[in-house]
Write an enzyme that holds these catalytic residues in place. Structure first.
Site, short mmCIF file in Angstrom:
data_model
loop_
_atom_site.label_atom_id
_atom_site.label_comp_id
_atom_site.label_asym_id
_atom_site.label_seq_id
_atom_site.Cartn_x
_atom_site.Cartn_y
_atom_site.Cartn_z
N THR A 155 34.41 8.14 3.82
CA THR A 155 35.38 7.71 2.78
C THR A 155 36.05 8.50 2.10
OG1 THR A 155 34.40 5.76 2.02
CG2 THR A 155 35.69 5.49 4.66
N LYS A 181 26.93 6.70 5.01
CA LYS A 181 28.21 6.37 4.27
C LYS A 181 28.22 5.57 3.56
CE LYS A 181 32.08 4.89 4.31
NZ LYS A 181 32.81 4.25 3.36
N THR A 192 29.27 -1.18 0.67
CA THR A 192 30.96 -0.54 1.31
C THR A 192 30.02 1.01 2.22
OG1 THR A 192 32.72 0.41 1.75
CG2 THR A 192 31.74 1.23 0.03
N GLU A 279 30.95 7.76 -6.54
CA GLU A 279 32.05 7.97 -6.83
C GLU A 279 31.77 9.14 -8.87
OE1 GLU A 279 34.64 4.65 -3.91
OE2 GLU A 279 34.18 4.25 -5.95
N ASN A 407 39.04 5.94 -7.90
CA ASN A 407 38.68 4.35 -7.93
C ASN A 407 40.56 4.23 -8.03
OD1 ASN A 407 36.75 2.86 -6.20
ND2 ASN A 407 35.39 4.24 -8.13
N SER A 412 46.06 6.16 -2.64
CA SER A 412 47.34 7.23 -2.06
C SER A 412 46.55 8.33 -1.81
CB SER A 412 47.40 7.96 -3.90
OG SER A 412 46.47 7.96 -4.60
#
EC number: 2.3.1.35
Length: 412
Positions: A155, A181, A192, A279, A407, A412
């Site tokens: 993702t 992942k 997640t 991230e 995040n 978008s």
């Protein structure tokens, strides 16, 4: 950029006898990307799993728990883009429809299929598109499909995460390959994140269940990126039994120890890859806590440090504002903790610097030493609680500006 995470190559991954993997573009959320993965397991394969503890458990996780209890799993199906969480009865119906379609495609019962989803929560799964993509994924099934699958389950990941290794057990070569992942919403139990590890060892169901739980605790349940726990996390271990070794049933035997070490090693490497690709991460941090009365309190302290936004931003800035570490230890919830017995070090592969002892700053500590260590990409925070012999390790990363940007822009 990921922290010392090398891009996996197709040649790095070994086929696992008894497992075929295929991927397809189903258009689950975005066009022109492979977002559907189908994994077919040979008859007689044994499967174990652990799942999220989030009470807002996603529909596919609920179904997985039911199906895996049946003890005869023949297929896994994974979609990315939509999590099918927070979708109520319709979400359960969509997950079931997915299993029915996979069962029809492979000639197995729906109850022999485990469904997995990852992506945006509170959006309906476009199950018609998923089902329409199954023939292409089925046509793509092959033993060497792991590389493509590692990419198809991503993702916000920037790099695919996959590991292979082999180990000798009972005079036979056992192959292990795993993919995972995850990059955000990472915090046990689990996050997640999806993890799939397959091997061709013959092992009893009881030992496989116990090993899967232990491996998860030492790997995926020992990482944190942002302290958020997801609705969809799942870790699955498959043993096809096709290596030809005598079935492993003795938890004290050398064969089980060899398999255990290999499964835990692959699991830790997959879990650490998630943190390295956290991230916006620029630093990989090991939080090692020792000297506790038990593992539980060591983990409490490690997570208090590893999840602190103030600690994580200090590491991003290479700012040795190390009182933030002491503050995190203090609010970790350890009863009767004698702060006067604490010692804290900062370290790299090359050196270790004593930062605090006897309840305050170590007399030998110089701020320039802290700055030098914190400028490195890989840093260890070692804490000695000074009250026992237990220890625990947690892996985390820093918080950068990019974490907020990634995040903020996620949908978008």
């Amino acid at each position: 950029m990921p922290v010392n995470l090398i891009a996996v190559q197709p040649s790095d991954l070994l086929p696992v006898p008894g497992v075929r993997v295929g991927v397809a573009e189903a258009g689950i959320r975005k066009a022109n990307r492979r977002d559907l993965t189908l994994i077919e397991l040979a008859a007689g394969s044994r499967v174990a799993g652990v799942f999220t503890l989030n009470r807002f458990c996603a529909a596919p996780v609920q179904l997985c728990k039911q199906h895996i209890a049946g003890g005869d799993v023949r297929a896994l199906v994974i979609n990315t883009g939509v999590a099918n969480a927070g979708t109520g009865e319709q979400g359960l119906a969509d997950a079931h429809a997915t299993c029915v379609a996979v069962g029809r495609t492979l000639g197995v019962a729906p109850e022999q299929v485990l469904p997995f989803s990852t992506g945006v929560i509170l959006e309906a799964l476009p199950v018609d598109r998923l089902i329409a993509g199954l023939p292409a994924a089925h046509a793509d099934l092959r033993e060497d499909g792991w590389f493509d699958a590692a990419h198809a389950i991503m993702t916000t990941d920037t790099l695919a995460k996959a590991v292979s290794r082999q180990v000798e057990i009972g005079g036979r070569t056992v192959t292990l390959t795993g993919i995972s992942k995850g990059a955000g919403m990472i915090k046990p139990n689990m996050a997640t994140m999806l993890g799939f590890l397959a091997c061709d060892a013959a092992v009893s169901q009881a030992l496989l269940d116990a090993l899967t739980k232990e491996a998860a605790d030492l790997s995926f349940n020992s990482i944190t990126v942002d302290g958020d726990t997801s609705t969809n996390d799942s870790f699955i271990v498959v043993a096809t039994g096709q290596a030809g070794n005598a079935e492993i049933a003795d938890p004290l035997g050398s064969d089980f120890h060899a398999l255990r070490d290999a499964v835990i090693d692959v699991s830790i490497r997959l879990a650490q890859a998630i943190v390295r690709d956290g991230e916006g991460a620029t630093k990989f941090m090991t939080i090692a806590v020792e000297g506790g009365l038990d593992v539980v309190e060591c983990r409490k302290v490690a997570y208090a440090i590893g999840q602190s936004p103030l600690v994580k931003t200090a590491f991003f800035a290479s700012d040795p504002n190390l009182g933030r570490i002491l503050a995190a230890i203090g609010y970790a919830g350890i009863q009767d903790l004698d702060v006067g017995g604490l010692r804290v070090w900062l370290g790299t592969a090359a050196e270790e610097v004593l930062v605090a002892e006897l309840g305050g700053r170590a007399p030998t500590y110089r701020e320039e030493d802290g700055v030098r260590v914190m400028k490195e990409a890989e840093i260890t925070v070692r804490v000695d609680l000074g009250r026992g012999r237990a220890r625990a390790t947690v892996w985390t990363c820093d918080f950068s500006y990019d974490y907020v940007k990634i995040n903020a822009d996620y949908r978008s």
